[in-house]
Design a protein around this motif. Structure first.
Motif, PDB file in Angstrom:
ATOM      1  N   SER A  70       0.843  -1.209  -0.093  1.00  0.00           N
ATOM      2  CA  SER A  70      -0.050   0.012  -0.249  1.00  0.00           C
ATOM      3  C   SER A  70       0.906   1.439  -0.183  1.00  0.00           C
ATOM      4  O   SER A  70       0.412   2.262  -0.422  1.00  0.00           O
ATOM      5  N   ARG A  71       2.263   1.192   0.138  1.00  0.00           N
ATOM      6  CA  ARG A  71       2.981   2.269   0.062  1.00  0.00           C
ATOM      7  C   ARG A  71       3.483   2.379  -1.184  1.00  0.00           C
ATOM      8  O   ARG A  71       4.928   1.782  -1.459  1.00  0.00           O
ATOM      9  N   PHE A  72       2.852   2.887  -2.002  1.00  0.00           N
ATOM     10  CA  PHE A  72       3.023   2.908  -3.430  1.00  0.00           C
ATOM     11  C   PHE A  72       4.698   3.491  -3.723  1.00  0.00           C
ATOM     12  O   PHE A  72       5.726   2.643  -4.415  1.00  0.00           O
ATOM     13  N   LYS A  73       5.194   4.431  -3.192  1.00  0.00           N
ATOM     14  CA  LYS A  73       6.470   5.022  -3.257  1.00  0.00           C
ATOM     15  C   LYS A  73       7.626   4.158  -2.903  1.00  0.00           C
ATOM     16  O   LYS A  73       8.755   3.905  -3.532  1.00  0.00           O
ATOM     17  N   THR A  74       7.487   3.502  -1.714  1.00  0.00           N
ATOM     18  CA  THR A  74       8.348   2.650  -1.140  1.00  0.00           C
ATOM     19  C   THR A  74       8.495   1.314  -2.247  1.00  0.00           C
ATOM     20  O   THR A  74       9.624   0.881  -2.588  1.00  0.00           O
ATOM     21  N   ALA A  75       7.030   0.921  -2.428  1.00  0.00           N
ATOM     22  CA  ALA A  75       7.302  -0.431  -3.450  1.00  0.00           C
ATOM     23  C   ALA A  75       8.126  -0.213  -4.680  1.00  0.00           C
ATOM     24  O   ALA A  75       8.990  -1.004  -5.071  1.00  0.00           O
ATOM     25  N   ARG A  76       7.834   1.032  -5.199  1.00  0.00           N
ATOM     26  CA  ARG A  76       8.304   1.323  -6.322  1.00  0.00           C
ATOM     27  C   ARG A  76       9.933   1.538  -6.208  1.00  0.00           C
ATOM     28  O   ARG A  76      10.820   0.995  -7.019  1.00  0.00           O
ATOM     29  N   ARG A  77      10.353   2.186  -5.115  1.00  0.00           N
ATOM     30  CA  ARG A  77      11.974   2.225  -4.789  1.00  0.00           C
ATOM     31  C   ARG A  77      12.624   0.839  -4.655  1.00  0.00           C
ATOM     32  O   ARG A  77      13.595   0.571  -5.025  1.00  0.00           O
ATOM     33  N   LYS A  78      11.954  -0.075  -3.676  1.00  0.00           N
ATOM     34  CA  LYS A  78      12.392  -1.123  -3.471  1.00  0.00           C
ATOM     35  C   LYS A  78      12.631  -2.125  -4.737  1.00  0.00           C
ATOM     36  O   LYS A  78      13.865  -2.590  -4.951  1.00  0.00           O
ATOM     37  N   VAL A  79      11.802  -2.097  -5.761  1.00  0.00           N
ATOM     38  CA  VAL A  79      11.999  -3.021  -6.888  1.00  0.00           C
ATOM     39  C   VAL A  79      13.154  -2.285  -7.795  1.00  0.00           C
ATOM     40  O   VAL A  79      14.017  -2.760  -8.120  1.00  0.00           O
ATOM     41  N   ALA A  95      15.662 -12.331 -12.905  1.00  0.00           N
ATOM     42  CA  ALA A  95      14.295 -12.490 -12.892  1.00  0.00           C
ATOM     43  C   ALA A  95      13.664 -11.877 -11.789  1.00  0.00           C
ATOM     44  O   ALA A  95      14.242 -11.403 -10.704  1.00  0.00           O
ATOM     45  N   LEU A  96      12.371 -11.129 -11.904  1.00  0.00           N
ATOM     46  CA  LEU A  96      11.684 -10.601 -11.068  1.00  0.00           C
ATOM     47  C   LEU A  96      10.774 -11.236 -10.260  1.00  0.00           C
ATOM     48  O   LEU A  96       9.475 -11.686 -10.867  1.00  0.00           O
ATOM     49  N   GLY A  97      11.213 -11.732  -9.346  1.00  0.00           N
ATOM     50  CA  GLY A  97      10.125 -12.871  -8.568  1.00  0.00           C
ATOM     51  C   GLY A  97       9.022 -12.107  -7.684  1.00  0.00           C
ATOM     52  O   GLY A  97       9.338 -10.927  -7.250  1.00  0.00           O
ATOM     53  N   GLY A  98       8.124 -13.021  -7.280  1.00  0.00           N
ATOM     54  CA  GLY A  98       7.048 -12.592  -6.353  1.00  0.00           C
ATOM     55  C   GLY A  98       6.312 -11.432  -6.842  1.00  0.00           C
ATOM     56  O   GLY A  98       5.555 -11.461  -8.021  1.00  0.00           O
ATOM     57  N   PHE A  99       6.191 -10.491  -5.854  1.00  0.00           N
ATOM     58  CA  PHE A  99       5.399  -9.351  -6.365  1.00  0.00           C
ATOM     59  C   PHE A  99       6.235  -8.332  -7.115  1.00  0.00           C
ATOM     60  O   PHE A  99       5.470  -7.478  -7.504  1.00  0.00           O
ATOM     61  N   THR A 100       7.649  -8.461  -7.198  1.00  0.00           N
ATOM     62  CA  THR A 100       8.449  -7.386  -7.868  1.00  0.00           C
ATOM     63  C   THR A 100       7.805  -7.151  -9.505  1.00  0.00           C
ATOM     64  O   THR A 100       7.849  -6.018  -9.677  1.00  0.00           O
TER      65      THR A 100
END
Ligand code: NDP
Length: 345
Positions: A70-79, A95-100
């Motif tokens: 739900s933390r859009f900017k964090t998720a984006r930064r992590k990937v 490979a981009l695994g799981g939710f990435t």
């Protein structure tokens, strides 16, 4: 060199693993600390294929956990940070695994090519979805007859039919197997209509309508953990291919004539000598892995350095055939039901 970008299935799990790996500075941190944690290259490995080709690879933990979705900017930064690290390490295909991969596509990260002084080269990355889709189809074809389901008369429901993996599975089922009937399940009507048009087949149903009719259910949607399915409304026998992430369907159906296969998981012919799949909680972590991860390995074995699976709903039958044949050649096989599945009438 191949790379795998992964993450833990939950925040609690991530803390436990960080502690096991000796990353004490973040193991004790709260979610805010984890939100700022950089990706970690956790392990390097060398793998030899069934035909004797040796490759090297690395596992990168993005330090993303599903609680950050739900933390859009964090998720984006992590990937993006994990992809930057993979590229800086000179990895050819990751490979981009799981939710990435889902974050990459759904948050439209294509427009974020520049990460600090690194310009991301998309050809170095793959979602791994072509191999995942092929493996799920193999699991369906191989396991249905084992529990007495005849594919020719079987009704197959694909939950998540309009997704990247789901649409590829539907294409394969319609064109490559002689199944009785295909039920297309998702929430949005418009993509379902276009898929049905493209396939020139399949019947659109909602989940409640489809489940009681299906001999086989392919789950390729991330369903909420709280979702309840009444086993009494399902056909018996019923084959469930749990292709979503995380995989939790087997807990729901114990003790019924309902057989759950962990979808999109492959077994390598030999022990690999890595620790990374212990972190992913595989049953046989020295040999088993997500099919999307295996896609990066297969592409490296084949010296096919390209973003083989990329974008949404582009997976062709030709690509599935190519990756499937290479998968078998290099020593991967789709995992199936236990040899003696428990059958209670
Ligand atoms: P997409 O985002 O492309 O597609 C998701 C699909 O699920 C869409 O059709 C969506 O349609 C549908 N959907 C979502 N929620 C629901 C719901 N509540 N009820 C019915 N349909 C729903 O995802 P991918 O195809 O990339 O991935 C699918 C799943 O596979 C994910 O869970 C992913 O994590 C997992 N995966 C597993 C791998 C493995 O095990 N080896 C490898 C890669 C991915 P709509 O929004 O219209 O409902």
């Amino acid at each position: 060199m191949f790379g795998l970008i992964g993450h833990s299935t939950s925040f609690e799990d991530a803390k436990r693993k960080a502690s096991l790996l000796g990353f004490d500075h973040i193991a004790d941190g709260d979610l805010d600390v984890w939100c700022t944690a950089p990706p970690q290259l956790v392990e390097n490995v060398e793998v030899k294929s069934a035909i004797g080709i040796s490759i090297e690879g690395s596992y990168i933990d993005s330090c993303f956990v599903p609680e950050m979705l739900s933390r859009f900017k964090t998720a984006r930064r992590k990937v993006l940070n994990a992809m930057e690290l993979a590229q800086k390490k000179g990895i050819n295909i990751t490979a981009l695994g799981g939710f990435t991969s889902i974050i990459f596509e759904n948050f439209n990260l294509l427009q974020h090519k520049q990460i600090r002084n690194t310009s991301l080269e998309w050809e170095r990355f793959t979602t791994g979805n072509t191999h995942t889709a092929w493996v799920i189809c193999r699991q369906l074809e191989m396991n249905a007859p084992k529990i007495g389901i005849d594919l020719k008369s079987a009704t197959v429901a694909v939950v998540g039919a309009t997704g990247d993996i789901g649409s590829a599975v539907c294409r394969w089922l319609i064109n490559k197997t002689g199944i009785g009937e295909l039920l297309l399940v998702a929430r949005q009507k418009e993509p379902l209509d276009s898929l049905q048009k493209e396939l020139d087949g399949g019947t659109i149903k909602n989940l409640d309508e489809a489940l009681p009719e299906a001999d086989i259910v392919v789950w390729v949607a991330s369903m909420p953990k709280t979702m309840e399915i009444d086993a009494n409304n399902l056909k018996q026998p019923c084959l469930m291919i749990d292709g979503g992430y995380p995989k939790n369907l087997d807990e729901k159906f114990q003790g019924n004539n309902i057989h759950v296969v962990k979808g999109g998981i492959v077994r390598f012919f030999n022990d690999i000598g890595w620790n990374m799949m212990e972190l992913a909680e595989m049953q046989n972590p020295q040999r088993e892995m997500f099919a999307c991860f295996a896609e990066a390995m297969i592409l490296e074995f084949e010296k096919c350095h390209t973003n083989f699976s990329w974008g949404r709903n582009n997976i062709s039958l030709e690509k599935m055939e190519f990756i499937g044949a290479a998968s078998v050649k290099h020593g991967f096989s789709a995992i199936g039901l236990d040899k003696h599945p428990k059958v209670l009438a």
